[in-house]
Design a protein around this motif. Sequence first.
Motif, short mmCIF file in Angstrom:
data_model
loop_
_atom_site.label_atom_id
_atom_site.label_comp_id
_atom_site.label_asym_id
_atom_site.label_seq_id
_atom_site.Cartn_x
_atom_site.Cartn_y
_atom_site.Cartn_z
N GLN A 115 33.56 1.91 3.79
CA GLN A 115 32.53 0.96 3.37
C GLN A 115 32.57 -0.25 4.29
O GLN A 115 33.58 -0.95 4.36
CB GLN A 115 32.73 0.53 1.92
CG GLN A 115 31.59 -0.34 1.41
CD GLN A 115 31.70 -0.64 -0.08
OE1 GLN A 115 32.80 -0.75 -0.62
NE2 GLN A 115 30.56 -0.76 -0.75
N TYR A 146 26.44 3.39 -9.65
CA TYR A 146 27.77 2.82 -9.75
C TYR A 146 27.67 1.30 -9.75
O TYR A 146 26.77 0.73 -9.14
CB TYR A 146 28.65 3.24 -8.57
CG TYR A 146 29.11 4.68 -8.61
CD1 TYR A 146 28.32 5.69 -8.09
CD2 TYR A 146 30.34 5.02 -9.16
CE1 TYR A 146 28.75 7.02 -8.13
CE2 TYR A 146 30.78 6.34 -9.20
CZ TYR A 146 29.97 7.32 -8.67
OH TYR A 146 30.39 8.63 -8.70
N ALA A 155 36.97 -0.65 -6.55
CA ALA A 155 36.31 0.64 -6.43
C ALA A 155 35.03 0.70 -7.26
O ALA A 155 34.91 0.03 -8.28
CB ALA A 155 37.25 1.74 -6.88
N GLY A 159 23.10 4.50 -0.99
CA GLY A 159 22.29 3.40 -0.50
C GLY A 159 23.19 2.22 -0.15
O GLY A 159 24.41 2.26 -0.37
N LYS A 160 22.59 1.16 0.38
CA LYS A 160 23.39 0.02 0.81
C LYS A 160 23.76 -0.90 -0.34
O LYS A 160 24.56 -1.82 -0.17
CB LYS A 160 22.64 -0.76 1.89
CG LYS A 160 22.46 0.04 3.16
CD LYS A 160 21.77 -0.76 4.25
CE LYS A 160 21.62 0.07 5.51
NZ LYS A 160 20.97 -0.67 6.60
N LEU A 168 30.36 8.94 4.29
CA LEU A 168 31.32 10.02 4.13
C LEU A 168 32.01 10.33 5.45
O LEU A 168 31.35 10.55 6.47
CB LEU A 168 30.59 11.26 3.60
CG LEU A 168 31.43 12.50 3.35
CD1 LEU A 168 32.41 12.26 2.20
CD2 LEU A 168 30.52 13.67 3.01
N PHE A 222 36.62 7.24 -8.09
CA PHE A 222 37.06 6.60 -6.86
C PHE A 222 38.45 5.98 -7.03
O PHE A 222 38.79 5.48 -8.12
CB PHE A 222 36.08 5.51 -6.44
CG PHE A 222 34.82 6.05 -5.83
CD1 PHE A 222 33.77 6.45 -6.62
CD2 PHE A 222 34.69 6.15 -4.45
CE1 PHE A 222 32.60 6.97 -6.07
CE2 PHE A 222 33.53 6.66 -3.88
CZ PHE A 222 32.48 7.07 -4.69
N GLY A 223 39.20 6.00 -5.95
CA GLY A 223 40.43 5.22 -5.90
C GLY A 223 40.10 3.75 -5.70
O GLY A 223 38.94 3.37 -5.52
N SER A 224 41.12 2.92 -5.72
CA SER A 224 40.92 1.46 -5.67
C SER A 224 40.71 0.95 -4.26
O SER A 224 40.43 -0.23 -4.07
CB SER A 224 42.10 0.74 -6.32
OG SER A 224 43.30 1.10 -5.66
N TYR A 239 31.81 11.25 -9.81
CA TYR A 239 32.94 11.10 -8.92
C TYR A 239 33.84 9.98 -9.42
O TYR A 239 33.37 8.97 -9.92
CB TYR A 239 32.46 10.75 -7.51
CG TYR A 239 31.80 11.88 -6.77
CD1 TYR A 239 30.58 12.41 -7.20
CD2 TYR A 239 32.37 12.42 -5.62
CE1 TYR A 239 29.97 13.45 -6.52
CE2 TYR A 239 31.76 13.44 -4.93
CZ TYR A 239 30.56 13.96 -5.39
OH TYR A 239 29.96 14.98 -4.70
N GLY A 265 26.75 0.28 3.19
CA GLY A 265 27.01 1.19 2.08
C GLY A 265 28.25 2.02 2.33
O GLY A 265 29.05 1.73 3.23
N LEU A 266 28.44 3.05 1.57
CA LEU A 266 29.58 3.96 1.75
C LEU A 266 29.13 5.16 2.57
O LEU A 266 28.09 5.75 2.30
CB LEU A 266 30.11 4.46 0.40
CG LEU A 266 31.05 3.55 -0.36
CD1 LEU A 266 30.28 2.49 -1.10
CD2 LEU A 266 31.92 4.34 -1.33
N PHE A 296 37.71 4.40 0.82
CA PHE A 296 37.79 4.89 -0.55
C PHE A 296 37.95 6.40 -0.55
O PHE A 296 37.26 7.11 0.17
CB PHE A 296 36.53 4.54 -1.34
CG PHE A 296 36.40 3.08 -1.67
CD1 PHE A 296 35.55 2.27 -0.95
CD2 PHE A 296 37.14 2.52 -2.71
CE1 PHE A 296 35.43 0.93 -1.25
CE2 PHE A 296 37.03 1.18 -3.01
CZ PHE A 296 36.17 0.37 -2.28
N TYR A 300 35.53 8.05 2.05
CA TYR A 300 34.41 7.23 2.47
C TYR A 300 34.94 5.95 3.12
O TYR A 300 36.01 5.48 2.78
CB TYR A 300 33.54 6.84 1.27
CG TYR A 300 32.77 7.98 0.65
CD1 TYR A 300 33.35 8.80 -0.30
CD2 TYR A 300 31.45 8.22 1.01
CE1 TYR A 300 32.64 9.86 -0.86
CE2 TYR A 300 30.73 9.27 0.45
CZ TYR A 300 31.34 10.08 -0.48
OH TYR A 300 30.63 11.12 -1.05
#
Lengths: 113, 114
Positions: free
Chosen positions: B37, A36, A42, A104-105, B45, B105-107, B103, B42-43, B90, B35
């Motif tokens: 962040q 991503y 987002a 990952g970060k 869950l 994602f929303g904003s 996937y 990172g993200l 998110f 998620y």
Amino acid sequence: EDKVVQSPLSLVVHEGDTVTLNCSYEVTNFRSLLWYKQEKKAPTFLFMLTSSGIEKKSGRLSSILDKKELFSILNITATQTGDSAVYLCAVENYGGSQGNLIFGKGTKLSVKP
Amino acid sequence: NAGVTQTPKFQVLKTGQSMTLQCAQDMNHEYMSWYRQDPGMGLRLIHYSVGAGITDQGEVPNGYNVSRSTTEDFPLRLLSAAPSQTSVYFCASSSPPDNFDGYTFGSGTRLTVV
């Protein structure tokens, strides 16, 4: 423990350079690896990789997966300032009827004019 | 082509207050997830759902509740906000495994707890 490790964490290049971002993983039930791009908001989807050795390509971006060595790379050629972003690698850990993403970060890429 | 819609975009809460972060998708996706962040993390869950009436915990579920009464909506509730819940949240949804294409994602919702 399932984990995804990206390197480098940050990178500064000049326009026109080529960069390689790395992602290694250890996941119990691998199904796919996703890349991503995240700018201010987002994450936006770049690639999904499920098979080893098959390169995915979109314009100046390309990615490949090695399921034996458990890593993926994201290449960006002829970088532009618009490529500046955080690039996230995520692995889908598949269990039961659905998978969850382990992220990952991220690698923060800064492209200078 | 709304995709995944999150509201609000920004929120400031006082410690101990409760609130609900809304998430809606119009793609008829069965799978939805939340998620958070944080810088350098990172993200991660929080909770996920594989369909209406079915939810499960992710990596960091403490302090959050979810429910899934319809396919479209997956709200995230903070019952008693804490400063440690300051983060960007998110929501994401995805198509079924037999038609999986990533996937969406929303904003995001930027939450600050003071």
